[in-house]
Motif scaffolding. Sequence first.
Motif, PDB file in Angstrom:
ATOM      1  N   ASP A   1       0.825  -1.203   0.000  1.00  0.00           N
ATOM      2  CA  ASP A   1       0.000   0.000   0.000  1.00  0.00           C
ATOM      3  C   ASP A   1       0.864   1.260   0.000  1.00  0.00           C
ATOM      4  O   ASP A   1       0.589   2.206  -0.746  1.00  0.00           O
ATOM      5  CB  ASP A   1      -0.942   0.011   1.203  1.00  0.00           C
ATOM      6  N   ARG A   2       1.897   1.274   0.811  1.00  0.00           N
ATOM      7  CA  ARG A   2       2.800   2.434   0.864  1.00  0.00           C
ATOM      8  C   ARG A   2       3.648   2.525  -0.397  1.00  0.00           C
ATOM      9  O   ARG A   2       3.947   3.618  -0.886  1.00  0.00           O
ATOM     10  CB  ARG A   2       3.667   2.363   2.120  1.00  0.00           C
ATOM     11  N   PHE A   3       4.035   1.385  -0.933  1.00  0.00           N
ATOM     12  CA  PHE A   3       4.855   1.312  -2.136  1.00  0.00           C
ATOM     13  C   PHE A   3       4.132   1.967  -3.313  1.00  0.00           C
ATOM     14  O   PHE A   3       4.741   2.671  -4.120  1.00  0.00           O
ATOM     15  CB  PHE A   3       5.139  -0.169  -2.428  1.00  0.00           C
ATOM     16  N   GLU A   4       2.831   1.739  -3.408  1.00  0.00           N
ATOM     17  CA  GLU A   4       2.039   2.308  -4.491  1.00  0.00           C
ATOM     18  C   GLU A   4       1.947   3.830  -4.405  1.00  0.00           C
ATOM     19  O   GLU A   4       1.617   4.486  -5.387  1.00  0.00           O
ATOM     20  CB  GLU A   4       0.641   1.692  -4.499  1.00  0.00           C
ATOM     21  N   GLN A   5       2.239   4.391  -3.250  1.00  0.00           N
ATOM     22  CA  GLN A   5       2.162   5.834  -3.066  1.00  0.00           C
ATOM     23  C   GLN A   5       3.512   6.532  -3.245  1.00  0.00           C
ATOM     24  O   GLN A   5       3.570   7.760  -3.231  1.00  0.00           O
ATOM     25  CB  GLN A   5       1.596   6.146  -1.690  1.00  0.00           C
ATOM     26  N   VAL A   6       4.579   5.764  -3.424  1.00  0.00           N
ATOM     27  CA  VAL A   6       5.905   6.359  -3.599  1.00  0.00           C
ATOM     28  C   VAL A   6       5.945   7.132  -4.917  1.00  0.00           C
ATOM     29  O   VAL A   6       5.504   6.638  -5.951  1.00  0.00           O
ATOM     30  CB  VAL A   6       7.009   5.274  -3.586  1.00  0.00           C
ATOM     31  N   ARG A   7       6.471   8.338  -4.846  1.00  0.00           N
ATOM     32  CA  ARG A   7       6.654   9.165  -6.035  1.00  0.00           C
ATOM     33  C   ARG A   7       8.052   9.772  -5.966  1.00  0.00           C
ATOM     34  O   ARG A   7       8.496  10.218  -4.909  1.00  0.00           O
ATOM     35  CB  ARG A   7       5.633  10.306  -6.103  1.00  0.00           C
TER      36      ARG A   7
END
Length: 139
Positions: A36-42
Amino acid sequence: MTVPGGGFETEALVARIEQQVAQAQETARRAEQVRDRFEQVRGQASSPRGEVRVTVETTGRITALDLHEDALRLDPRDLSALILETVGAAQRQAATESIALVEGTFGAESGVATNLRAELARMTPPEDPRTQRDEIRWT
């Protein structure tokens, strides 16, 4: 009580299996949180003078590309190179953040972190932009 032919205590064996199941469940829970956090990495980067700003996902996919009006005054070759350099910087930032996230959760020496480092190294452009110049195509 012992298991026939095995010499193990049934209770100890059951306890060990229950412990392994609990560890697997905890690992799965942590993996879901990381996903879930990985998908939010930018990753975000700007060119040195601000002509180009780029945002990318962990995979390197560009989600935003902003060109300041000063970018349009650049020679097309220079602008192309500047865009590639800025995209590369954003991708390296996203990769670094992603690796830190996984290492913080599973450990730097975990298989998950090792595999991610290898995959992102393969996908992320080198820091030296001169090695990218061959990728620029002129039409």
